[in-house]
Design a protein around this motif. Structure first.
Motif, short mmCIF file in Angstrom:
data_model
loop_
_atom_site.label_atom_id
_atom_site.label_comp_id
_atom_site.label_asym_id
_atom_site.label_seq_id
_atom_site.Cartn_x
_atom_site.Cartn_y
_atom_site.Cartn_z
N GLU A 246 -9.75 -3.25 -6.68
CA GLU A 246 -8.94 -4.28 -6.39
C GLU A 246 -7.68 -3.21 -6.41
N GLU A 247 -7.36 -2.63 -7.52
CA GLU A 247 -6.24 -1.84 -7.53
C GLU A 247 -6.02 -0.74 -6.25
N TYR A 248 -7.21 -0.10 -6.06
CA TYR A 248 -7.29 0.69 -5.01
C TYR A 248 -6.80 0.40 -3.82
N LEU B 122 -3.82 1.28 -1.19
CA LEU B 122 -4.16 1.55 0.10
C LEU B 122 -2.90 0.71 0.98
N LYS B 123 -2.83 -0.52 0.74
CA LYS B 123 -1.97 -1.56 1.49
C LYS B 123 -0.48 -0.87 1.38
N LEU B 124 -0.14 -0.54 0.25
CA LEU B 124 1.18 0.09 -0.04
C LEU B 124 1.61 1.32 0.69
N GLN B 125 0.53 2.32 0.63
CA GLN B 125 0.64 3.40 1.30
C GLN B 125 0.74 3.36 2.78
N SER B 126 -0.15 2.30 3.35
CA SER B 126 0.06 1.97 4.81
C SER B 126 1.16 1.34 5.28
N SER B 127 1.73 0.65 4.14
CA SER B 127 3.04 -0.20 4.60
C SER B 127 4.28 0.92 4.51
N ALA B 128 4.05 2.01 3.70
CA ALA B 128 4.99 3.17 3.37
C ALA B 128 4.95 3.89 4.50
#
Length: 78
Positions: A34-36, A40-46
């Motif tokens: 779940e943390e991973y 990934l979502k944060l990285q994709s957004s960034a």
């Protein structure tokens, strides 16, 4: 650090947060799936934000010209 090696390794492994990687000879933090997924979502957004900024920077002159033309039209209308 001033603590016995056994105490250090026990602390690092407590709650399953870190695991010793023998090939790299260091402790690595373990995270849940779940943390991973959140990461990934944060990285994709960034990355998306970064790509948009790069696109604007690449075409900044064109953007400035377009904005300038729109401003000129707005001021010249009766």
């Amino acid at each position: 650090m001033g603590i016995p090696y056994n105490a250090f390794t026990k602390e690092m492994r407590q709650n399953g947060e870190f695991h010793y990687n023998k090939s790299s000879k260091r402790y690595e933090k373990l995270i849940s799936l779940e943390e991973y997924e959140k990461y990934l979502k944060l990285q994709s957004s960034a990355n998306h934000d970064s790509n948009e900024a790069l696109e604007i920077e690449t075409h900044l002159e064109e953007v400035e010209i377009t904005i300038g033309h729109k401003r000129e039209r707005a001021y010249t209308r009766p």
